[in-house]
Design an enzyme around this catalytic site. Structure first.
Site, PDB file in Angstrom:
ATOM      1  CB  THR A  95     -36.922   6.690 -23.856  1.00  0.00           C
ATOM      2  OG1 THR A  95     -37.144   5.410 -23.494  1.00  0.00           O
ATOM      3  CG2 THR A  95     -37.426   7.375 -22.649  1.00  0.00           C
ATOM      4  CE1 TYR A 118     -33.257   7.278 -20.098  1.00  0.00           C
ATOM      5  CE2 TYR A 118     -34.856   5.685 -20.760  1.00  0.00           C
ATOM      6  CZ  TYR A 118     -33.759   6.729 -21.208  1.00  0.00           C
ATOM      7  OH  TYR A 118     -33.580   6.658 -22.560  1.00  0.00           O
TER       8      TYR A 118
HETATM    9  N1  UFG Z   1     -31.971  -8.769 -22.759  1.00  0.00           N
HETATM   10  C1  UFG Z   1     -31.415 -10.015 -22.293  1.00  0.00           C
HETATM   11  N2  UFG Z   1     -30.077  -9.902 -22.043  1.00  0.00           N
HETATM   12  C2  UFG Z   1     -29.309  -8.865 -21.988  1.00  0.00           C
HETATM   13  C3  UFG Z   1     -29.796  -7.668 -22.241  1.00  0.00           C
HETATM   14  C4  UFG Z   1     -30.948  -7.703 -22.758  1.00  0.00           C
HETATM   15  O1  UFG Z   1     -32.233 -10.841 -22.409  1.00  0.00           O
HETATM   16  O2  UFG Z   1     -28.068  -9.195 -21.525  1.00  0.00           O
HETATM   17  C5  UFG Z   1     -33.346  -8.463 -23.045  1.00  0.00           C
HETATM   18  C6  UFG Z   1     -34.349  -7.800 -22.191  1.00  0.00           C
HETATM   19  O3  UFG Z   1     -34.747  -8.468 -21.301  1.00  0.00           O
HETATM   20  C7  UFG Z   1     -35.304  -7.370 -23.257  1.00  0.00           C
HETATM   21  C8  UFG Z   1     -34.577  -7.114 -24.748  1.00  0.00           C
HETATM   22  O4  UFG Z   1     -33.133  -8.096 -24.357  1.00  0.00           O
HETATM   23  O5  UFG Z   1     -36.137  -8.085 -23.597  1.00  0.00           O
HETATM   24  C9  UFG Z   1     -33.904  -5.969 -25.009  1.00  0.00           C
HETATM   25  O6  UFG Z   1     -33.133  -5.312 -23.798  1.00  0.00           O
HETATM   26  P1  UFG Z   1     -32.104  -3.915 -23.978  1.00  0.00           P
HETATM   27  O7  UFG Z   1     -31.515  -3.920 -22.402  1.00  0.00           O
HETATM   28  O8  UFG Z   1     -31.398  -4.213 -25.137  1.00  0.00           O
HETATM   29  O9  UFG Z   1     -33.209  -2.804 -23.875  1.00  0.00           O
HETATM   30  P2  UFG Z   1     -34.584  -2.534 -23.028  1.00  0.00           P
HETATM   31  O10 UFG Z   1     -35.792  -2.820 -24.028  1.00  0.00           O
HETATM   32  O11 UFG Z   1     -34.424  -2.883 -21.829  1.00  0.00           O
HETATM   33  O12 UFG Z   1     -34.329  -0.779 -22.973  1.00  0.00           O
HETATM   34  C10 UFG Z   1     -34.298   0.069 -23.986  1.00  0.00           C
HETATM   35  C11 UFG Z   1     -33.333   1.199 -24.077  1.00  0.00           C
HETATM   36  C12 UFG Z   1     -33.972   1.937 -22.700  1.00  0.00           C
HETATM   37  C13 UFG Z   1     -35.335   2.330 -23.062  1.00  0.00           C
HETATM   38  C14 UFG Z   1     -36.128   1.406 -23.364  1.00  0.00           C
HETATM   39  C15 UFG Z   1     -37.498   1.607 -23.526  1.00  0.00           C
HETATM   40  O13 UFG Z   1     -32.258   0.242 -23.489  1.00  0.00           O
HETATM   41  O14 UFG Z   1     -33.064   3.092 -22.807  1.00  0.00           O
HETATM   42  O15 UFG Z   1     -35.587   0.437 -24.302  1.00  0.00           O
HETATM   43  O16 UFG Z   1     -38.277   0.509 -23.635  1.00  0.00           O
HETATM   44  F1  UFG Z   1     -35.821   2.906 -21.758  1.00  0.00           F
END
Ligand code: UFG
Length: 340
Positions: free
Chosen positions: A133, A157
């Site tokens: 990841t 994680y």
């Molecule tokens: N976001 C929102 N609202 C939501 C969900 C997400 O604004 O309801 C934003 C987050 O703050 C972020 C972006 O959308 O800026 C993407 O968020 P995600 O939750 O879709 O994904 P992440 O980037 O947090 O996490 C992903 C994977 C993880 C991994 C990570 C690595 O889900 O498993 O990338 O950086 F660890």
């Protein structure tokens, strides 16, 4: 599940391999099975169905309900099915949960993989593709991340996955064993033929949540932070279509079969999209408004995380085909509708 497209002509019959897919009932694993079956490989799946969905496992694959931490069970599968290589997805993937329940992550991701690897070594299975990841990079100083960017995970994680990468390196140095660790950025979308998608009810991923909001299944999408140092103030990520990610796994598998050395690759497009750009894409594709409310940053979220995946293209010949954001959202939205 209706599954194989039976594109067996993609690969000569003599090249058919038997692949063990761990976590094959999960989101990415279920797509992996289809990718393998479509090209004519035999697939055995091990999944404990703790979060996976039995129906997502293509019926052309053999599903063994069990735990990857069960070395004896895995040894038996490897031996009896004459497994050539392992693709390892099984594990826990919710970042905030890893903060409140770290032992679960060290158990399910690091400890369980240790036992799985013990089975591989005992049975002489020497090819291994690992689902890593971008979380291993933590909050990098640079916005475009290469494989040389220092790893500095900021949550259990990411650490549990990085520890597994270290374990793989140590094992590859000590045994006749080679691995490919693929560091995923933001995986999204669903099988273009509509055979599987992200079904996990607790999924927190932006594109899935935005689709749910467009369908009125959640009251509103929360925008986590509008004050990042990004063009529109919202978080920027590199969203990769799950089908392009699966293509990267097939290339990694084939490279190992061809004798390639162990390696680590970023998987993304090198393109950053903001939360607002994703909302706009979901509105375009669905024709519906995405009700959204602005709120504070989520703890531990970097402002921007974009992959430099040129190594994957250069060394494995990866050519992304599904990068158009509307295509990604369209497949995710179609799957979400189907889940009704
Ligand atoms: N976001 C929102 N609202 C939501 C969900 C997400 O604004 O309801 C934003 C987050 O703050 C972020 C972006 O959308 O800026 C993407 O968020 P995600 O939750 O879709 O994904 P992440 O980037 O947090 O996490 C992903 C994977 C993880 C991994 C990570 C690595 O889900 O498993 O990338 O950086 F660890």
């Amino acid at each position: 599940m209706r599954c194989g497209l039976h594109l067996h002509d993609l690969k000569g019959p003599n090249l058919t391999s038997t692949i063990l897919v761990t976590g094959g009932a999960g989101y990415i694993g279920s797509h992996m099975i289809l990718g393998l079956i479509d090209r004519g490989d035999r697939v055995v799946v091990i999944d404990n169905l703790s979060t996976g969905v039995r129906e997502q496992v293509c019926s052309d694959a053999e599903l063994v309900e069990g735990d990857v931490a069960d070395t004896e069970l895995v040894r038996d599968i490897l031996k009896r099915r004459k497994v050539d290589a392992v693709i390892h997805f099984a594990g826990s993937v919710i970042v905030p949960e890893s903060v409140t329940d770290p032992l679960k992550y060290y158990d399910n991701n690091t400890g369980a993989t240790r036992n799985l690897l013990a089975a591989c070594i005992a049975e002489g299975v020497s090819r291994f593709v690992f689902s890593s990841t971008a979380a291993v990079y933590g909050m990098p100083d640079t916005t475009i991340v290469t494989e040389e960017t220092p790893t500095a995970p900021i949550n259990p994680y990411g650490r549990s996955k990085l520890m597994t990468e270290w374990m793989l390196r140590d094992i590859a140095a000590a045994h006749p064993f080679r691995f490919m660790a693929l560091r995923y950025f933001n995986v999204a979308g669903a099988d273009p033929a509509g055979r599987t998608g992200q079904s996990t009810p607790r999924a927190t991923h932006l594109i899935k949540r935005a689709c749910q909001a467009a369908l009125g299944r959640v009251p509103a999408l929360d925008i986590f932070g509008t004050d990042f140092d990004t063009p529109d103030g919202t978080g920027v990520r590199d969203y990769i279509h799950v089908s392009d990610l699966i293509a990267a796994h097939l290339l990694a598998l084939d490279a190992l079969a061809g004798g390639a050395e162990s390696n680590v690759f970023n998987c993304g497009y090198g393109r950053g999209l903001s939360v607002r750009e994703i909302i706009a894409a979901v509105e375009r594709v669905s024709g519906n408004k995405v009700p959204a409310r602005e709120g504070p940053r989520r703890a531990g979220d970097p402002g921007m995380l974009v992959a430099d995946s040129s190594k994957l293209t250069r060394q494995l010949g990866w050519t992304p085909r599904h990068g158009d954001i509307d295509e990604i959202v369209k497949s995710a939205y179609a799957w979400e509708k189907h889940l009704a």
